[in-house]
Write a protein that holds these residues in place. Structure first.
Motif, mmCIF file in Angstrom:
data_model
loop_
_atom_site.group_PDB
_atom_site.id
_atom_site.type_symbol
_atom_site.label_atom_id
_atom_site.label_comp_id
_atom_site.label_asym_id
_atom_site.label_seq_id
_atom_site.Cartn_x
_atom_site.Cartn_y
_atom_site.Cartn_z
ATOM 1 N N ASP A 96 10.484 0.794 1.649
ATOM 2 C CA ASP A 96 9.679 1.956 1.260
ATOM 3 C C ASP A 96 8.187 1.615 1.246
ATOM 4 O O ASP A 96 7.350 2.409 1.683
ATOM 5 N N THR A 97 7.849 0.423 0.729
ATOM 6 C CA THR A 97 6.449 0.039 0.609
ATOM 7 C C THR A 97 5.831 -0.205 1.977
ATOM 8 O O THR A 97 4.678 0.192 2.236
ATOM 9 N N LEU A 98 6.566 -0.856 2.860
ATOM 10 C CA LEU A 98 6.068 -1.067 4.223
ATOM 11 C C LEU A 98 5.786 0.272 4.900
ATOM 12 O O LEU A 98 4.763 0.447 5.574
ATOM 13 N N ALA A 99 6.689 1.248 4.714
ATOM 14 C CA ALA A 99 6.514 2.550 5.355
ATOM 15 C C ALA A 99 5.378 3.344 4.715
ATOM 16 O O ALA A 99 4.555 3.949 5.414
ATOM 17 N N ARG A 100 5.313 3.339 3.383
ATOM 18 C CA ARG A 100 4.356 4.191 2.671
ATOM 19 C C ARG A 100 2.935 3.653 2.772
ATOM 20 O O ARG A 100 1.993 4.398 3.034
ATOM 21 N N ILE A 101 2.756 2.355 2.563
ATOM 22 C CA ILE A 101 1.404 1.774 2.549
ATOM 23 C C ILE A 101 0.996 1.275 3.931
ATOM 24 O O ILE A 101 -0.132 1.496 4.377
ATOM 25 N N GLY A 102 1.914 0.596 4.614
ATOM 26 C CA GLY A 102 1.556 -0.025 5.887
ATOM 27 C C GLY A 102 1.791 0.834 7.105
ATOM 28 O O GLY A 102 1.321 0.497 8.196
ATOM 29 N N ILE A 361 1.765 -17.718 6.756
ATOM 30 C CA ILE A 361 0.874 -17.237 5.702
ATOM 31 C C ILE A 361 1.700 -17.047 4.434
ATOM 32 O O ILE A 361 2.697 -16.326 4.446
ATOM 33 N N ASP A 362 1.293 -17.686 3.358
ATOM 34 C CA ASP A 362 2.028 -17.601 2.088
ATOM 35 C C ASP A 362 1.035 -17.409 0.941
ATOM 36 O O ASP A 362 0.802 -18.307 0.137
ATOM 37 N N PRO A 363 0.435 -16.213 0.845
ATOM 38 C CA PRO A 363 -0.647 -16.009 -0.115
ATOM 39 C C PRO A 363 -0.135 -15.670 -1.511
ATOM 40 O O PRO A 363 1.053 -15.357 -1.692
ATOM 41 N N PRO A 364 -1.021 -15.689 -2.507
ATOM 42 C CA PRO A 364 -0.663 -15.168 -3.827
ATOM 43 C C PRO A 364 -0.554 -13.648 -3.785
ATOM 44 O O PRO A 364 -0.637 -13.030 -2.709
ATOM 45 N N ARG A 365 -0.380 -13.033 -4.959
ATOM 46 C CA ARG A 365 -0.121 -11.592 -5.016
ATOM 47 C C ARG A 365 -1.218 -10.752 -4.357
ATOM 48 O O ARG A 365 -0.953 -9.664 -3.853
ATOM 49 N N SER A 366 -2.443 -11.264 -4.347
ATOM 50 C CA SER A 366 -3.551 -10.488 -3.784
ATOM 51 C C SER A 366 -3.503 -10.402 -2.264
ATOM 52 O O SER A 366 -4.269 -9.646 -1.655
ATOM 53 N N GLY A 367 -2.613 -11.153 -1.619
ATOM 54 C CA GLY A 367 -2.445 -11.042 -0.182
ATOM 55 C C GLY A 367 -3.490 -11.789 0.624
ATOM 56 O O GLY A 367 -4.192 -12.663 0.115
ATOM 57 N N ALA A 368 -3.602 -11.440 1.908
ATOM 58 C CA ALA A 368 -4.435 -12.211 2.845
ATOM 59 C C ALA A 368 -5.243 -11.286 3.746
ATOM 60 O O ALA A 368 -5.355 -11.526 4.948
ATOM 61 N N ILE A 369 -5.832 -10.248 3.168
ATOM 62 C CA ILE A 369 -6.462 -9.222 3.997
ATOM 63 C C ILE A 369 -7.633 -9.764 4.818
ATOM 64 O O ILE A 369 -7.769 -9.438 6.008
ATOM 65 N N GLU A 370 -8.507 -10.587 4.229
ATOM 66 C CA GLU A 370 -9.641 -11.111 4.997
ATOM 67 C C GLU A 370 -9.164 -12.045 6.096
ATOM 68 O O GLU A 370 -9.762 -12.112 7.172
ATOM 69 N N SER A 388 5.665 -13.319 1.210
ATOM 70 C CA SER A 388 4.924 -12.479 0.277
ATOM 71 C C SER A 388 5.596 -12.423 -1.087
ATOM 72 O O SER A 388 6.826 -12.393 -1.185
ATOM 73 N N CYS A 389 4.770 -12.390 -2.142
ATOM 74 C CA CYS A 389 5.295 -12.162 -3.491
ATOM 75 C C CYS A 389 4.885 -10.793 -4.020
ATOM 76 O O CYS A 389 5.059 -10.506 -5.205
ATOM 77 N N ASP A 390 4.344 -9.935 -3.145
ATOM 78 C CA ASP A 390 3.977 -8.576 -3.537
ATOM 79 C C ASP A 390 4.102 -7.658 -2.322
ATOM 80 O O ASP A 390 3.289 -7.733 -1.395
ATOM 81 N N PRO A 391 5.104 -6.768 -2.298
ATOM 82 C CA PRO A 391 5.292 -5.906 -1.123
ATOM 83 C C PRO A 391 4.077 -5.038 -0.809
ATOM 84 O O PRO A 391 3.831 -4.724 0.356
ATOM 85 N N ALA A 392 3.310 -4.657 -1.831
ATOM 86 C CA ALA A 392 2.167 -3.768 -1.591
ATOM 87 C C ALA A 392 1.099 -4.459 -0.755
ATOM 88 O O ALA A 392 0.551 -3.861 0.185
ATOM 89 N N THR A 393 0.779 -5.711 -1.060
ATOM 90 C CA THR A 393 -0.253 -6.392 -0.274
ATOM 91 C C THR A 393 0.291 -6.834 1.083
ATOM 92 O O THR A 393 -0.451 -6.869 2.063
ATOM 93 N N ALA A 395 2.378 -5.009 2.784
ATOM 94 C CA ALA A 395 2.305 -3.770 3.572
ATOM 95 C C ALA A 395 0.879 -3.472 4.009
ATOM 96 O O ALA A 395 0.636 -3.064 5.142
ATOM 97 N N ARG A 396 -0.070 -3.674 3.105
ATOM 98 C CA ARG A 396 -1.486 -3.463 3.448
ATOM 99 C C ARG A 396 -1.901 -4.365 4.607
ATOM 100 O O ARG A 396 -2.558 -3.923 5.561
ATOM 101 N N ASP A 397 -1.513 -5.649 4.529
ATOM 102 C CA ASP A 397 -1.884 -6.590 5.584
ATOM 103 C C ASP A 397 -1.121 -6.315 6.870
ATOM 104 O O ASP A 397 -1.641 -6.507 7.977
ATOM 105 N N ALA A 398 0.139 -5.843 6.726
ATOM 106 C CA ALA A 398 0.934 -5.510 7.909
ATOM 107 C C ALA A 398 0.311 -4.357 8.685
ATOM 108 O O ALA A 398 0.365 -4.325 9.928
ATOM 109 N N GLU A 399 -0.293 -3.418 7.983
ATOM 110 C CA GLU A 399 -0.947 -2.301 8.674
ATOM 111 C C GLU A 399 -2.051 -2.812 9.599
ATOM 112 O O GLU A 399 -2.191 -2.343 10.738
ATOM 113 N N VAL A 400 -2.824 -3.785 9.132
ATOM 114 C CA VAL A 400 -3.882 -4.363 9.965
ATOM 115 C C VAL A 400 -3.272 -5.119 11.144
ATOM 116 O O VAL A 400 -3.704 -4.969 12.300
#
Length: 432
Positions: A96-102, A361-370, A388-393, A395-400
């Motif tokens: 759901d998170t991948l679809a909704r956010i990413g 890539i194995d980032p903390p909860r804040s993800g790896a957007i930069e 990933s330890c947070d689906p929201a980040t 998904a955000r990074d997957a969109e990029v």
């Protein structure tokens, strides 16, 4: 009169979702498909928060919580849901998170990685508090939505040896002169030793030190002390003890660590996650691979075992030093490490590292957007495995990665790293 509601679904934190006069109400302790009597404890403008006080129609997936403190303790939130249903719920959260956010959908949903549901936790941060009114102290986890500590003498998710220490630790603290200056005890369980790190706002007296040493000897643990920041953590007793370590037997690796270093809390699931990451990334001799947010080398060293040239990059100088020590410990000269702040990565800085065939890539909860924004248009790594330890980040990074950088999300799935909690650990494969 308390409202009676039908629970329509579960939210991402494991709360039941109901509606009262059209207003969304999140119900702690209720499952999808149930009918429950609830008590609203907080009203917000757009939703209510409530507790289930009676289940009038139970879900077929409802389980009897093993822990007698469940419902009060804030450590677990899903013991009332059957274990396989917990994992299925986490898989839905990821999708759901991948679809909704990413705005992305994996070509394949990977089978969930399962492990032990109980006695799995080898890392914990126990709270301690001296209560003058009760004439004693408590050691354990905090209550739900509270700073109070649960009056507990056991824990079903801690390793059995550590669970058995909860009452002796309380008795030890009650016997110390600085009991009201010990707010926290950090636990780290290795394969050959258990370390307890006492946070001390006031030092032990000589008499206290005698009692602490006796405790360590009796329970066969090593005591460390921390006066201020992480750089003040040091062994107290015994001075000579086995070093903390965990192993990755599939790769013939032993990974020493300090009690304050980041390591996964679930050893069995970490092994399964590393194994899956390596299969997905498929490192080959002669390839150049980067392991970003590498920590103490949890993925870097297994990657190096393939014969690839691996560069681990981490923002903590202490972890970089530990990773280099672990590479030497395991005789892996093809694993190198660099200190860099990956949260401030730029295309220029990434290009200066040279080309890579693949990335992990194995980032903390804040993800790896930069980091993902810095990937080049030409000559980019062909394959990326993202843990990933947070689906929201994620998904955000997957969109990029998918909609800007030209990758396809080939596969994704969850790893049940934290059973009985709503925490979702996941892994995704991106192909150029």
């Amino acid at each position: 009169m308390n409202p009676i509601v039908d629970i329509l679904s579960l939210d991402h934190a494991g709360h039941g979702i109901a509606r009262i006069d059209g207003k969304v109400t999140f119900v702690d302790g209720a499952l999808a498909g149930e009918r429950a009597e609830i008590a609203v404890y907080r009203e917000h403008a757009k939703y209510n928060s409530a507790n289930a006080i009676a289940i009038l129609k139970a879900s077929s997936q409802r389980a009897e919580p093993r822990c007698k403190y469940f419902g009060r303790c804030g450590g677990c939130s899903m013991q009332h849901l059957e274990a396989s249903a917990q994992v299925a719920a986490k898989q839905r959260v990821l999708e759901d998170t991948l679809a909704r956010i990413g705005k992305v959908k994996p070509d394949v949903m990977l089978p969930a990685l399962h492990g032990p549901s109980w006695a799995y936790r080898t890392r914990a941060r126990l709270s301690a508090r001296w209560l003058d009114k009760k004439g004693g102290g408590l050691v354990g986890f905090r209550e739900k939505r509270s700073s109070f500590i649960v009056d507990m003498t056991s824990c079903e998710v801690l390793t059995p040896d550590v669970s058995k220490l909860l009452l002796p630790l309380r008795e030890l603290i009650n016997a110390l002169s600085n009991a009201d200056h010990i707010p926290q005890i950090e636990v780290a369980v290795g394969e050959h030793v258990t370390v307890l790190v006492f946070r001390l706002l006031a030092p032990w007296t000589d008499d206290d030190a005698v009692k602490v040493r006796a405790f360590a000897d009796q329970h066969r643990v090593q005591i460390w002390e921390q006066a201020k920041g992480p750089d003040t953590v040091r062994p107290f007793w015994p001075h000579i003890a086995p070093e903390l370590s965990y192993s990755l037997p599939e790769f013939g690796l032993v990974m020493p660590f300090r009690p304050t270093d980041f390591t996964q809390v679930n050893v069995a699931m970490n092994r399964a996650l590393v194994s899956r990451a390596l299969r997905l990334l498929a490192p080959q001799p002669g390839e150049r691979i980067a392991d970003l947010f590498c920590g103490l080398g949890n993925f870097t060293l297994p990657l190096a075992k393939s014969g690839a040239a691996v560069l681990g990059i981490e923002g903590s100088a202490e972890l970089v030093a530990r990773a280099r020590e672990n590479a030497l410990h395991n005789n892996l000269a093809n694993a190198r490490f660099a200190l860099d702040n990956l949260f401030e990565m730029t295309p220029e800085k990434f290009a200066a590292l040279g080309p890579f065939d693949k990335l992990l890539i194995d980032p903390p909860r804040s993800g790896a957007i930069e980091m993902v924004k810095s990937l080049p248009e030409a000559g980019a790594p062909q394959r990326i495995v993202y843990v990933s330890c947070d689906p929201a980040t994620l998904a955000r990074d997957a969109e990029v990665l998918v909609h800007t950088k030209g990758y396809r999300l080939e596969a994704a799935g969850v790893a049940n790293m934290f059973p009985h909690t709503a925490h979702v650990e996941s892994i995704a494969l991106f192909e150029r």
